[in-house]
Structure formats: C-alpha cells, structure tokens
Motif scaffolding. Structure first.
Motif, PDB file in Angstrom:
ATOM      1  N   ALA A  42       2.511   0.994   3.787  1.00 56.52           N
ATOM      2  CA  ALA A  42       1.769   1.362   4.996  1.00 56.52           C
ATOM      3  C   ALA A  42       0.301   1.621   4.680  1.00 56.52           C
ATOM      4  CB  ALA A  42       2.414   2.591   5.641  1.00 56.52           C
ATOM      5  N   SER A  43       0.036   2.317   3.582  1.00 56.72           N
ATOM      6  CA  SER A  43      -1.345   2.592   3.180  1.00 56.72           C
ATOM      7  C   SER A  43      -2.081   1.312   2.795  1.00 56.72           C
ATOM      8  CB  SER A  43      -1.373   3.572   2.003  1.00 56.72           C
ATOM      9  OG  SER A  43      -0.866   4.828   2.380  1.00 56.72           O
ATOM     10  N   LEU A  44      -1.388   0.425   2.118  1.00 61.48           N
ATOM     11  CA  LEU A  44      -1.972  -0.855   1.731  1.00 61.48           C
ATOM     12  C   LEU A  44      -2.376  -1.658   2.958  1.00 61.48           C
ATOM     13  CD1 LEU A  44      -2.584  -3.193  -0.259  1.00 61.48           C
ATOM     14  CD2 LEU A  44      -0.144  -3.767  -0.160  1.00 61.48           C
ATOM     15  N   LEU A  45      -1.480  -1.735   3.933  1.00 64.02           N
ATOM     16  CA  LEU A  45      -1.773  -2.495   5.146  1.00 64.02           C
ATOM     17  C   LEU A  45      -2.931  -1.880   5.918  1.00 64.02           C
ATOM     18  CD1 LEU A  45       1.872  -3.313   6.301  1.00 64.02           C
ATOM     19  CD2 LEU A  45       0.220  -4.859   5.223  1.00 64.02           C
ATOM     20  N   ASP A  46      -2.997  -0.567   5.931  1.00 64.54           N
ATOM     21  CA  ASP A  46      -4.139   0.099   6.554  1.00 64.54           C
ATOM     22  C   ASP A  46      -5.439  -0.286   5.830  1.00 64.54           C
ATOM     23  OD1 ASP A  46      -5.294   2.449   8.272  1.00 64.54           O
ATOM     24  OD2 ASP A  46      -5.936   2.872   6.228  1.00 64.54           O
ATOM     25  N   PHE A  47      -5.384  -0.355   4.514  1.00 65.79           N
ATOM     26  CA  PHE A  47      -6.560  -0.656   3.701  1.00 65.79           C
ATOM     27  C   PHE A  47      -7.092  -2.059   3.973  1.00 65.79           C
ATOM     28  CE2 PHE A  47      -8.945  -1.445  -0.250  1.00 65.79           C
ATOM     29  CZ  PHE A  47      -9.589  -0.234  -0.430  1.00 65.79           C
ATOM     30  N   VAL A  48      -6.187  -2.984   4.313  1.00 65.23           N
ATOM     31  CA  VAL A  48      -6.636  -4.365   4.549  1.00 65.23           C
ATOM     32  C   VAL A  48      -6.739  -4.680   6.041  1.00 65.23           C
ATOM     33  CG1 VAL A  48      -5.827  -5.228   2.337  1.00 65.23           C
ATOM     34  CG2 VAL A  48      -4.284  -5.294   4.304  1.00 65.23           C
ATOM     35  N   VAL A  63      -6.061  -6.748  -3.400  1.00 67.63           N
ATOM     36  CA  VAL A  63      -5.477  -5.981  -2.299  1.00 67.63           C
ATOM     37  C   VAL A  63      -5.139  -6.878  -1.112  1.00 67.63           C
ATOM     38  CG1 VAL A  63      -6.348  -3.697  -2.861  1.00 67.63           C
ATOM     39  CG2 VAL A  63      -7.786  -5.237  -1.557  1.00 67.63           C
ATOM     40  N   GLU A  64      -5.926  -7.929  -0.907  1.00 68.01           N
ATOM     41  CA  GLU A  64      -5.597  -8.855   0.184  1.00 68.01           C
ATOM     42  C   GLU A  64      -4.309  -9.611  -0.117  1.00 68.01           C
ATOM     43  OE1 GLU A  64      -8.676 -11.452   1.484  1.00 68.01           O
ATOM     44  OE2 GLU A  64      -9.778  -9.837   2.514  1.00 68.01           O
ATOM     45  N   ILE A  65      -4.137 -10.038  -1.356  1.00 67.42           N
ATOM     46  CA  ILE A  65      -2.893 -10.716  -1.733  1.00 67.42           C
ATOM     47  C   ILE A  65      -1.713  -9.774  -1.587  1.00 67.42           C
ATOM     48  CG2 ILE A  65      -1.623 -11.749  -3.660  1.00 67.42           C
ATOM     49  CD1 ILE A  65      -4.303 -12.826  -4.689  1.00 67.42           C
ATOM     50  N   ALA A  66      -1.861  -8.538  -2.061  1.00 70.86           N
ATOM     51  CA  ALA A  66      -0.783  -7.550  -1.963  1.00 70.86           C
ATOM     52  C   ALA A  66      -0.446  -7.266  -0.509  1.00 70.86           C
ATOM     53  CB  ALA A  66      -1.179  -6.263  -2.682  1.00 70.86           C
ATOM     54  N   GLY A  67      -1.479  -7.173   0.344  1.00 70.76           N
ATOM     55  CA  GLY A  67      -1.250  -6.926   1.754  1.00 70.76           C
ATOM     56  C   GLY A  67      -0.604  -8.108   2.450  1.00 70.76           C
ATOM     57  N   ARG A  68      -0.972  -9.305   2.046  1.00 73.67           N
ATOM     58  CA  ARG A  68      -0.416 -10.513   2.666  1.00 73.67           C
ATOM     59  C   ARG A  68       1.056 -10.675   2.314  1.00 73.67           C
ATOM     60  NH1 ARG A  68      -3.940 -13.792   0.638  1.00 73.67           N
ATOM     61  NH2 ARG A  68      -5.472 -13.379   2.272  1.00 73.67           N
ATOM     62  N   THR A  69       1.449 -10.249   1.123  1.00 73.06           N
ATOM     63  CA  THR A  69       2.826 -10.409   0.657  1.00 73.06           C
ATOM     64  C   THR A  69       3.669  -9.148   0.821  1.00 73.06           C
ATOM     65  OG1 THR A  69       2.117  -9.834  -1.595  1.00 73.06           O
ATOM     66  CG2 THR A  69       2.180 -12.172  -1.024  1.00 73.06           C
ATOM     67  N   ASN A  70       3.046  -8.071   1.326  1.00 77.27           N
ATOM     68  CA  ASN A  70       3.745  -6.781   1.467  1.00 77.27           C
ATOM     69  C   ASN A  70       4.301  -6.300   0.127  1.00 77.27           C
ATOM     70  OD1 ASN A  70       3.197  -6.787   4.211  1.00 77.27           O
ATOM     71  ND2 ASN A  70       5.176  -7.661   4.779  1.00 77.27           N
ATOM     72  N   PRO A 119       3.107  -3.658  -2.591  1.00 78.51           N
ATOM     73  CA  PRO A 119       2.212  -2.635  -3.152  1.00 78.51           C
ATOM     74  C   PRO A 119       2.317  -2.484  -4.662  1.00 78.51           C
ATOM     75  CG  PRO A 119       4.032  -1.614  -1.953  1.00 78.51           C
ATOM     76  CD  PRO A 119       4.089  -3.079  -1.648  1.00 78.51           C
ATOM     77  N   HIS A 120       3.405  -2.980  -5.259  1.00 82.71           N
ATOM     78  CA  HIS A 120       3.508  -2.858  -6.719  1.00 82.71           C
ATOM     79  C   HIS A 120       2.381  -3.619  -7.419  1.00 82.71           C
ATOM     80  CE1 HIS A 120       5.388  -6.844  -6.266  1.00 82.71           C
ATOM     81  NE2 HIS A 120       5.048  -7.046  -7.522  1.00 82.71           N
ATOM     82  N   ARG A 121       1.819  -4.619  -6.741  1.00 81.93           N
ATOM     83  CA  ARG A 121       0.708  -5.370  -7.325  1.00 81.93           C
ATOM     84  C   ARG A 121      -0.480  -4.449  -7.610  1.00 81.93           C
ATOM     85  NH1 ARG A 121       0.473 -11.138  -6.514  1.00 81.93           N
ATOM     86  NH2 ARG A 121       2.326 -11.971  -5.458  1.00 81.93           N
ATOM     87  N   VAL A 122      -0.651  -3.436  -6.770  1.00 81.08           N
ATOM     88  CA  VAL A 122      -1.751  -2.489  -6.973  1.00 81.08           C
ATOM     89  C   VAL A 122      -1.527  -1.703  -8.258  1.00 81.08           C
ATOM     90  CG1 VAL A 122      -2.924  -0.454  -6.025  1.00 81.08           C
ATOM     91  CG2 VAL A 122      -2.224  -2.322  -4.504  1.00 81.08           C
ATOM     92  N   ALA A 123      -0.297  -1.239  -8.466  1.00 83.90           N
ATOM     93  CA  ALA A 123       0.015  -0.488  -9.686  1.00 83.90           C
ATOM     94  C   ALA A 123      -0.211  -1.353 -10.927  1.00 83.90           C
ATOM     95  CB  ALA A 123       1.453   0.017  -9.642  1.00 83.90           C
ATOM     96  N   LEU A 125      -5.165   4.303  -6.461  1.00 84.18           N
ATOM     97  CA  LEU A 125      -4.238   5.436  -6.474  1.00 84.18           C
ATOM     98  C   LEU A 125      -4.078   6.008  -5.070  1.00 84.18           C
ATOM     99  CD1 LEU A 125      -5.229   7.318  -9.762  1.00 84.18           C
ATOM    100  CD2 LEU A 125      -3.255   5.837  -9.370  1.00 84.18           C
ATOM    101  N   GLY A 126      -5.154   5.959  -4.278  1.00 84.83           N
ATOM    102  CA  GLY A 126      -5.059   6.427  -2.896  1.00 84.83           C
ATOM    103  C   GLY A 126      -4.050   5.624  -2.112  1.00 84.83           C
ATOM    104  N   ILE A 127      -4.022   4.311  -2.307  1.00 88.42           N
ATOM    105  CA  ILE A 127      -3.028   3.459  -1.647  1.00 88.42           C
ATOM    106  C   ILE A 127      -1.625   3.842  -2.104  1.00 88.42           C
ATOM    107  CG2 ILE A 127      -2.131   1.093  -1.561  1.00 88.42           C
ATOM    108  CD1 ILE A 127      -5.051   0.139  -1.593  1.00 88.42           C
TER     109      ILE A 127
END
Length: 581
Positions: A152-158, A504-511, A513-517, A569-571
């Motif tokens: 949810a935070s990731l999608l908000d970010f993008v 972050v756009e790729i992570a958001g497009r694919t849903n 969030p582990h990509r961020v970690a 980390l915020g995401i």
C-alpha cells in the motif's frame, strides 16, 4: 528525477527523427522500447533494446537500426559513447555530470526523490490480513500484514490513491465457536471447572475476555441455554478480538483505513443484489456440478445448486453460490463484498491472501471480472508460510491448542522494524525462514542490520562534519561543487542511487515491495564498499581536512544515499537508524 526515463525519452526522440528522415517507416509502436541497466556493468551505464524490438515491424536488420541510432545518440552531450553489441543491442555511456546531478536532485527533493505519478491517482483498494476474529494474529498473519502494508505504501509512493482495508470474517460459524469458547471462560471466571470440547478455542487469550464479560453482565448467563446468550456473547467476543487485533497491528506499525464487516452483508440485501447483478448478465443458473476430479468422495452425490458461470470469466469450473438447502456458500458473501468494492469506485483491487487460499484465486478473479464487466482488475497476492526458528530448533504452532506463536510474540522479541524488514526479504510467494537469532545478528548476512548500518554511518558522517565546523544541511550540500565527485567509486555509488526512481516504478507496476528491500541491500553494499575504500585511500574519505568544498561534495554523496535509504525504509514501514547500538 528518473534518469532512465530521461534517456529513454532521448532514444524515442532519435527514433522519431529517423522516421522523419525515412530511415524508419511510420506507424511503429515504441511501447516496448526499454532503457535499463546492462547485465554487465562493464558494458556501459545503460542499454536499450530499441533495434531488437523494432527490427521485425520495420522489416530491417537490428544492426542497421542500431548503427544509425547509435550515431544520433552519440551526438547528444549527455551520451559520451554509444556502442552496438551483438545482433543489435545498444550500450550507452553517460556524461559524469548526469550522475553528479542525481546527487543534487536527491538532496533537493529529499523524501520525494523517486516519487512517481505513474499511478495517475487511480483508486486502489488493498485488502490484507482479514484474519478471522477468533484470536490474536499469528506469525502467518504477520507476513500478510507486512506485505500488504508495504505494498500500500509503495503504491502511494508511485502515485496511486490507496485505501487499506481489513475484511472482518464475522459472518461464519467460527464466530459462534468463539462465543462458546468465551462462555466457557465466563463460567470459569465464576469459579466453575470447564472442558474445551467440540473444537472450542482453549487459548489463554480468552481468559481476560471471560472476566470482562463477567464484569459486564454478572451471573446473568450462568446456567442459561445457548439461545439466551449466543448472539450477545458473539458480538461482545468479536469486538474484544478486534480490539486485540487492532492493538497487534498497531504494535507492528499497521493502521487500516477501513474495517469492513462480513456480517453487514447478511440480512441487508447486499448478497442478493450482487447475485442479481450477475443474474442480469446471464451468469447465474441452477445446475448440477460434475464430481470432483480424482477419487470421488464417498458422501458425494449430485445435487441441484445455484451456480455462478465463472468459466465465462476464466475459471476452471462453475462455482456454487447457494446450496441445495437454500443456504449461502462461503463464496456468496465474498462476491457481495467485492461487488461493494467495485461499487465504491475503485479502479483496481488487490487482495492479499494466505497460501492456503490458492484455490480461491481463479473464482474470485472471475467474480470481479463479471461484476465490473472486465473494467476493474483484481490482483491476488498469496503469502507463503513462515517457518520460525530459535536456538537452532523449529518453533511449532497450533492455533486450536492455544500454543501458536503470535504476532506480538515476534514483535516483542525482535521489534517491529526488524520484523517488517525481514518479512520482505523474500518474494511473497516464496517460503520464509524467520530465525530469531539471525535477524538480530550484526553482520553483512543480515540485511536488516546491513541497511540500517549504512544509514547510521551516514548519520555519523554528518555528526563529524558538525564537529569539524562544516555546514552540511541539505540545501548547502545540494549547492556544493559536485564536479569534485569524479572518482569511479563515487560515480558507482551515484549510479546505484540513479536506479531508485526506476526501481520503485517497477516494484509498483508488479506489486512487489520485496524489490525495495533487495535494492536497499544493494545500495547499502555500495556505501559500505565505498567506506572501506576510504579506509585504504584517504582521498575518498567523506571529510577532507582543510578542504571544506571537497568535503561538502563527498558528504552530499553520503547524504543522498541516506535520502534513498530513508525513503525505501519508509515504504517498508521501518524507521531508519540514527546510530547502531
């Protein structure tokens, strides 16, 4: 500032110029033209597949397209070299000023660095946790809670308009079992000996609930038949469990926008309205299903049921919504709930389920497709099991026995930040080992520590700068002479920072969030490697004695790393460490 998007724009402009010159035919679709990091960093800074994806529709050899494209790109001051590789891949090397500009951009935009408008403010509903209100959340729920909240935070970010939602499963028979279990604890509070039978929940977490019920009603229900107290205790117990669940989620740093009660669907016409919507589309009929594939159950017999023609929307078989006795199946209220979500105007729906719901994916997707006429996509993410370890031994859990490991057990032992980060160190559909000893280990093998240590190191640099009298606020650092960042090791760190907006756009497009970690671990590795080089080469240290301008440029690079780590980390819902203890 997304440098990959900027360079892709440059590539598209060059291709359009080639069209205007007659080198390429008109009418080509550039949607699949990509600019991304090369597989081998030695090949360049970025690579494009333009020639490869356009060759067939253009009826040209990839190499011919690539050669012309390379010459046009090399004429731009942002590109220092454009080299054709293999059958037609194009590797690009970019001017150092671009990487230095990335550092400046990160410091100027800070928490907004990498934010995107990709989502175009589309309304997305993310439903997660949604555990039965029969007890505290266990470790399996923890993974779903962390994944859903980070998503949810990731999608908000993008750039999406996100609603976090919890579906309270309070309409089924399991809540009656909860009520009977609380009644036993209520009798126990009155000094009676009780036995937990017929599947009732023996967990100690119901002891205070039984006492609270006694405090509220005294002995009014003692010795009374079930029809006198079941409904009242059901409501009382459900609310008590939801209070417990909300407290557990808060301890994990999860706050929902909406709690939606399954019970509100019954007796309100909502289930009937949802099925009427499907019936009007010719998707509800009365029929007999084929027996289950494989060995036929001994008690199976053909029965007429009310069925949803889910095979019209991609399911393997049609699904019953009403039993032969007229009672709703479990699927019926779920259809009504998603009909409600579609009716609320969401553009996309995401459900986060446990691994045991795998068989539910196709039917639920079919239902949403039918309810929305294919206009509202539903993505269902399954979170696999978590295996707990401590002192080299596996932790076992059994919910009915009341000996399971709760979310609060995990958070109390290692903290919310460690719990959240580690739950995202694997893709959601991959099993996860959670070792209580290893997640607290201070080593490179522990990604939680490694990323936090990188942020703490940058904070220590800023403290030392202050002690040395070097002004190092973000505004000053952004205005520093960043041309002093020219060493390959410094540019390497800047290049990793440049990947953040794209990532972050790729992570958001694919849903995902582990990509961020994963990315944060890679960025931390770059910072730590650079730090170690500074131990060997004094000219790479962040603070250069007697040279404020150079110090500020180098500190700007470190601070840019911290900006990205903090955003990432915020995401994930993790607080960045200021220092390591």
């Amino acid at each position: 500032m997304n440098l990959f998007t900027e360079i892709r724009g440059l590539v598209i402009a060059a291709l359009e110029q080639m069209q205007s010159e007659g080198v390429l035919p008109e009418g080509l679709n550039f949607a699949n033209v990509a600019v991304e990091p090369p597989r081998d960093a030695a090949h360049g800074d970025m690579a494009t597949n333009a020639a490869m994806v356009l060759a067939k529709p253009a009826k040209m050899k990839p190499r011919d397209i690539a050669d012309t494209l390379a010459s046009k790109l090399a004429a731009d001051p942002r590109v220092t070299n454009a080299e054709v590789a293999g059958p037609g891949f194009l590797n690009l090397r970019l001017a150092t000023e671009l990487w230095q500009g990335l550092v400046k951009s990160a410091l100027e935009t800070r928490a907004d660095f990498g934010r995107s408008k990709m989502g175009k403010d589309l309304k997305v509903n993310v439903e997660y946790v949604s555990a039965n209100p029969t007890g505290p959340l266990h470790v399996g729920h923890t993974r779903g809670a962390v994944f859903g909240d980070a998503l949810a935070s990731l999608l908000d970010f993008v750039g999406y308009d996100v609603t976090r939602e919890y579906y309270i499963n309070d309409g089924g028979a399991q809540v009656d079992v909860l009520a009977r279990s609380v009644y036993l604890r209520y009798l126990e509070a009155h000094g009676q000996e009780v036995a937990f039978e017929d599947g009732t929940y023996p967990g100690d977490y119901l002891i205070p609930v039984g006492q609270e019920l006694k405090d509220k009603v005294g002995d009014a229900y003692v010795g009374q038949p079930e029809d006198v107290w079941l409904l009242e205790i059901r409501n009382f117990a459900t609310e008590a469990m939801m209070d417990l669940i909300r407290a557990d989620l808060k301890a994990l740093g999860v706050e929902m926008d909406l709690f939606y009660s399954e019970k509100s669907l019954y007796g309100t016409g909502k289930i009937e309205a949802a099925l009427k919507s499907l019936e009007d589309k010719g998707l509800i009929y009365v029929g007999v299903l084929e027996p289950p594939k494989g060995k036929k159950p001994e008690d199976w017999e053909p029965r007429e049921q009310t069925l949803f023609k889910s095979t019209d929307h991609g399911d393997d078989v049609d699904r019953p919504v009403k039993k032969s006795d007229g009672a709703w199946t479990y699927f019926a209220p779920d259809i009504a709930y998603h009909y409600d979500k579609v009716s609320r105007g969401y553009d996309e729906l995401i459900d986060v389920f446990g691994a045991d719901h795998g068989g539910y994916v196709k039917r639920m997707k079919a239902a949403v497709s039918a309810l929305s006429d294919g206009k509202v996509p539903l993505d269902i993410k399954l979170t696999q099991l978590v295996k707990l370890w401590k002192n080299g031994e596996p932790f076992k859990m059994s919910k009915r026995a009341g000996t399971f490991i709760t979310l609060r057990d995990v958070v109390d032992q290692v903290g919310a930040d460690v719990t959240r980060f580690h739950m995202l160190t694997r893709k959601n559909d991959a099993p996860l080992d959670f070792d209580f000893d290893k997640v607290l280990e201070q080593s490179k093998d522990n990604p939680v520590f490694y990323v936090q240590y990188a942020h703490a190191r940058v904070c220590s640099v800023l403290r030392k700068a202050e002690e040395a009298g070097i002004v190092a606020d973000d505004t000053t650092l952004a205005a520093a002479d960043l041309s002093k960042l020219s060493h390959d090791a410094e540019i390497s760190v800047a290049k990793k920072i440049a990947e953040w907006p794209r990532l972050v756009e790729i992570a958001g497009r694919t849903n995902e969030p582990h990509r961020v970690a994963f990315y944060l671990y890679e960025l931390a590795s770059e910072l730590h490697a650079f730090w170690n080089k500074g131990n060997e080469d004094p000219s790479l240290r962040f603070i250069q004695e007697g040279d404020v301008a150079t110090s500020q440029a180098k500190i700007a690079l470190a601070r840019a790393v911290a900006v990205v780590i903090s955003a990432g980390l915020g995401i994930l819902g993790v607080t960045p460490a200021q220092e390591m203890r």
